[in-house]
Design a protein around this motif. Structure first.
Motif, PDB file in Angstrom:
ATOM      1  N   UNK A 159       0.978  -1.376   0.066  1.00 17.11           N
ATOM      2  CA  UNK A 159      -0.055  -0.008   0.087  1.00 17.11           C
ATOM      3  C   UNK A 159       0.847   1.162   0.120  1.00 17.11           C
ATOM      4  N   UNK A 160       0.499   2.328  -0.797  1.00 19.65           N
ATOM      5  CA  UNK A 160       1.544   3.291  -1.162  1.00 19.65           C
ATOM      6  C   UNK A 160       1.626   4.192   0.083  1.00 19.65           C
ATOM      7  N   UNK A 161       2.825   4.527   0.272  1.00 18.26           N
ATOM      8  CA  UNK A 161       3.094   5.472   1.527  1.00 18.26           C
ATOM      9  C   UNK A 161       2.304   6.753   1.297  1.00 18.26           C
ATOM     10  N   UNK A 162       1.822   7.315   2.619  1.00 17.08           N
ATOM     11  CA  UNK A 162       0.799   8.400   2.481  1.00 17.08           C
ATOM     12  C   UNK A 162      -0.686   7.819   2.390  1.00 17.08           C
ATOM     13  N   UNK A 163      -0.973   6.668   2.147  1.00 18.71           N
ATOM     14  CA  UNK A 163      -2.518   6.500   1.927  1.00 18.71           C
ATOM     15  C   UNK A 163      -3.153   6.437   3.380  1.00 18.71           C
TER      16      UNK A 163
END
Ligand code: SAM
Length: 288
Positions: free
Chosen positions: A283-287
Motif C-alpha cells: 500500500x502506497x506510502x501516504x495512503x
C-alpha cells in the motif's frame, strides 16, 4: 507474616485497613498457594532477576517474586492498597511499590530508573484492561526478556492463536510479531477471592530481540494500524473493514490484495503475519 493465601488473613487485613475490594479495578486476589510458585517458575526467575509487577493487590505474588528475584518493582493504581502493602511486604528489602496507573506510566522510564537493565514482567493482570496493557508492554519495547502473565483463559488462547487461524484476533498478530507465546497452565476461578466469572490461564511471552520491522518504526506503526482496522469490524472482509477503518479507497486495498495473490473476500484472520506485512508494503506510502 501470616499467609496471604489464607482467606482469614485477607479478611483481617480488609478489616484492619478499612479496605473493600473494587470490582471496577479487577481486584480478584489469589488464594491458591500453588499458583504463585508456578508462575515464578514459568517466568524462569532466579536470584539475578529484576521484576516489574503490575497490580500487586495485597502482595501475594509480590512476596513470592521478592523471595526469588533480586529486585521487584510493583506498580499499583489503588492508593488504598499502599498501607496494606507496607505491612505485607515489610519483611522484604528488595521490593519497591510505586503508585500509578499502568496505562499512564512511562514504563521505559520506570524500568530505566529502577533497574537500568533487562526485566521480567510478571502479573496477575486486571482483566478489564488485559489487551491494552499487553499491547502497551509489547509496543513500548521494554528491555524485557519475558512477560509472564495471568489473564482470562480466553484472552490467553487468543494471544497464543497462530495468525492465519480461525481463533486469531488483532492481538494474536501483535503477540507473534513482538514475541513467542506459550500457554503455560490453567487456573481455576476458585483460586481467587472473589472468584471471577471466567477461567484464567498463565501465558509466557518471550520477547523477540529483533522483530521484523524493528528498524522501520513508521512501517511497524502502519502495520498495526492496518491490522487493527482490518479486525475493527466483526464479520466484514478485510478490504471492507480496513477501508472503513483507515479511510483508504477500497480499490487501493483490493488492488494490493490482487497483486499479492490474496483472495479478494478474505477475512482478516485468514492472512498470516507475513501476508499482513506484505500488504502493508504494497500500500502506497501516504495512503494512511
Ligand atoms: N497481584 C494480586 C494477586 O494476584 O492477588 C492482585 C491481582 S488483581 C487481579 C489486579 C490488581 O491490579 C489489583 O490490585 C488492582 O488494583 C490493580 N490494577 C487495576 N488497574 C490497574 C492499573 N490501571 N494500573 C495498575 N494496577 C492496576
Amino acid at each position: 507474616m501470616p499467609r496471604l493465601t489464607d482467606l482469614s488473613t485477607i479478611r483481617a487485613l480488609c478489616q484492619k485497613h478499612g479496605f473493600s475490594l473494587s470490582k471496577g479495578l479487577g481486584q480478584h486476589f489469589l488464594v491458591n498457594p500453588a499458583v504463585c510458585p508456578r508462575l515464578c517458575e514459568a517466568a524462569g526467575l532466579g536470584p539475578g532477576s529484576d521484576v516489574l509487577e503490575i497490580g500487586p493487590g495485597f502482595g501475594t505474588l509480590t512476596q513470592e517474586l521478592a523471595a526469588r528475584a533480586r529486585r521487584v518493582v510493583a506498580l499499583e493504581v489503588d492508593s488504598r492498597l499502599l498501607p496494606v502493602l507496607d505491612e505485607t511486604l515489610a519483611d522484604y528489602t528488595n521490593v519497591r511499590v510505586v503508585q500509578g496507573d499502568v496505562m499512564q506510566t512511562d514504563l521505559n522510564a520506570l524500568v530505566a530508573k529502577m533497574f537500568g537493565g533487562p526485566v521480567t514482567v510478571c502479573a496477575n493482570l486486571p482483566y478489564y484492561i488485559t489487551s491494552p496493557v499487553v499491547m502497551k508492554l509489547l509496543e513500548s519495547r521494554l528491555p524485557a526478556n519475558n512477560l509472564t502473565l495471568m489473564v482470562q483463559k480466553e484472552a490467553a488462547q487468543r494471544m497464543a492463536a497462530a495468525p492465519g487461524s480461525r481463533q486469531a484476533g488483532a492481538i494474536s498478530y501483535a503477540v507473534h510479531y513482538y514475541a513467542q507465546p506459550k500457554l503455560v497452565f490453567d487456573v481455576s476461578a476458585g483460586s481467587f477471592t472473589p472468584p471471577p466469572k471466567v477461567k484464567s490461564a498463565v501465558i509466557r511471552l518471550d520477547i523477540r530481540k529483533n522483530p521484523p520491522l524493528a528498524d522501520e518504526p513508521e512501517r511497524e506503526a502502519r502495520l498495526f494500524r492496518l491490522v487493527r482496522a482490518a479486525f475493527g469490524q466483526r464479520r466484514k472482509t478485510l478490504v471492507n473493514a480496513a477501508s472503513a477503518g483507515l479511510g483508504v479507497p477500497k480499490a487501493a486495498l483490493a488492488g494490493a490484495m490482487d497483486t499479492l495473490g490474496l483472495p479478494p473476500l478474505a477475512r482478516p484472520e485468514e492472512l498470516t503475519l507475513e501476508q499482513f506485512m506484505a500488504l502493508e508494503g504494497e500500500l502506497a506510502a501516504g495512503l494512511f
